[in-house]
Write an enzyme that holds these catalytic residues in place. Structure first.
Site, mmCIF file in Angstrom:
data_model
loop_
_atom_site.group_PDB
_atom_site.id
_atom_site.type_symbol
_atom_site.label_atom_id
_atom_site.label_comp_id
_atom_site.label_asym_id
_atom_site.label_seq_id
_atom_site.Cartn_x
_atom_site.Cartn_y
_atom_site.Cartn_z
ATOM 1 N N ASP A 9 0.861 -1.169 0.000
ATOM 2 C CA ASP A 9 0.000 0.000 0.000
ATOM 3 C C ASP A 9 0.911 1.236 0.000
ATOM 4 O OD1 ASP A 9 -2.293 1.687 0.571
ATOM 5 O OD2 ASP A 9 -1.591 1.748 2.651
ATOM 6 N N ASP A 11 -0.385 5.141 0.720
ATOM 7 C CA ASP A 11 -0.737 6.137 1.746
ATOM 8 C C ASP A 11 -0.772 5.523 3.145
ATOM 9 O OD1 ASP A 11 -0.988 8.009 -0.240
ATOM 10 O OD2 ASP A 11 -3.169 7.872 -0.371
ATOM 11 N N ASP A 217 -1.839 -0.460 5.973
ATOM 12 C CA ASP A 217 -2.265 0.115 7.263
ATOM 13 C C ASP A 217 -3.779 0.193 7.413
ATOM 14 O OD1 ASP A 217 -2.504 2.183 5.294
ATOM 15 O OD2 ASP A 217 -2.702 3.632 6.907
HETATM 16 MG MG LIG Z 1 -3.137 3.136 3.481
#
Ligand SMILES: [Mg+2]
Length: 272
Positions: A9, A11, A217
């Protein structure tokens, strides 16, 4: 030496949640590149945003964009087109959902009942997107080049959001919650796209064994974290680790964002 297929991922994971900096992850990125491992962005970002970051970091690998909506497979890596992919100038392109326009029509249908509780990218000016995301002007212009889904900014309660999502699902959507936006898209996710790409890697590089690592996240990372050989949950300054459907082979970082990324790769990978 073990080679890794690293699905990451961006961001809040490779990029800092607030500053979008990747600096703290550079040592691990360099070590992975030198080991012959592949670093594949698996992101809610657009193709243009992801490709720009690849160029900045000197990476030439496939891209999974817009939450698993599409895989861009460089022809330079995979000469033979996969049977279910279409041709794009430099890539074989596999899509997993309808194009963006399809979802904009559905959002318009939802506006009489729900319009006071949300806004979305199409409605927002560049300055507003800059305010919500902290991205630069140029980065916001790239973020608006979405091809498949539509990010929604929810202004109502969590309870109202669940009812809104339920109605979107009746139109064939499967919305995903990202770090800032609710992403309206079809039955695609980062896991399905990763699985498709992993299969093609096995076909193209049948003489090479890869260990798959996924790092993320947010809740929109669960599908890829659930199916990787090793799942890395990057600590977020904004929310708790999302609940995975597995407990084995899961590493939760002590550090946030790119520092956590660096920590996980050096803790888990044999790169010597
Ligand atoms: Mg993310």
């Amino acid at each position: 030496m073990t080679k890794y297929l690293v699905f990451t991922d961006l961001d809040g994971t490779l990029l800092d949640h607030h500053t979008y900096s990747y600096d703290a992850a550079i040592p691990a990125l360099t070590a992975l590149k030198n080991s012959g491992s592949h670093i594949i962005f698996n992101t809610s970002k657009t193709y243009v945003e992801s490709r720009n970051l690849q160029l900045e970091l000197g990476l030439e690998f496939p891209l999974i964009v817009e939450n698993g909506a599409a895989v861009f497979l460089p022809k330079s890596i995979c000469g033979e087109p996969p049977a279910d992919a279409i041709e794009h100038p430099e890539y074989w392109l596999k899509t997993f959902t309808q194009e963006r326009q399809h979802w904009l029509v559905i959002l318009d249908k939802m506006k009489p009942a729900w319009g006071h509780l949300f806004t979305h990218f199409e409605m927002l000016g560049i300055q507003e997107i800059m305010d919500y995301t902290g991205l630069s002007l140029e980065q916001c212009q790239y973020a608006k080049t979405r091809l498949f889904g539509e990010p929604i900014l929810w202004r109502g309660s969590e309870e109202q959001k669940l009812a809104f999502i339920s109605e979107l699902k009746s139109f064939g959507a499967e919305p995903l919650q990202g770090g800032r936006f609710l992403h309206l898209c079809g039955h695609c996710n980062k896991g399905k796209a990763m699985q498709w790409l992993g299969q093609h890697y096995r076909d193209f590089f049948s003489n090479q064994q890869y260990t798959t690592i996924a790092l993320g996240d947010g809740a929109n990372d669960i599908a890829m974290l659930d199916i990787a050989d090793i799942a890395v949950q990057i600590k977020s300054p904004a929310y708790d680790y999302p609940h995975l459907n597995r407990t084995e082979g899961v590493y939760q970082t002590q550090n946030e964002g790119p520092a956590g990324w660096n920590e996980a790769i050096f803790s888990l990978c044999d790169l010597t």
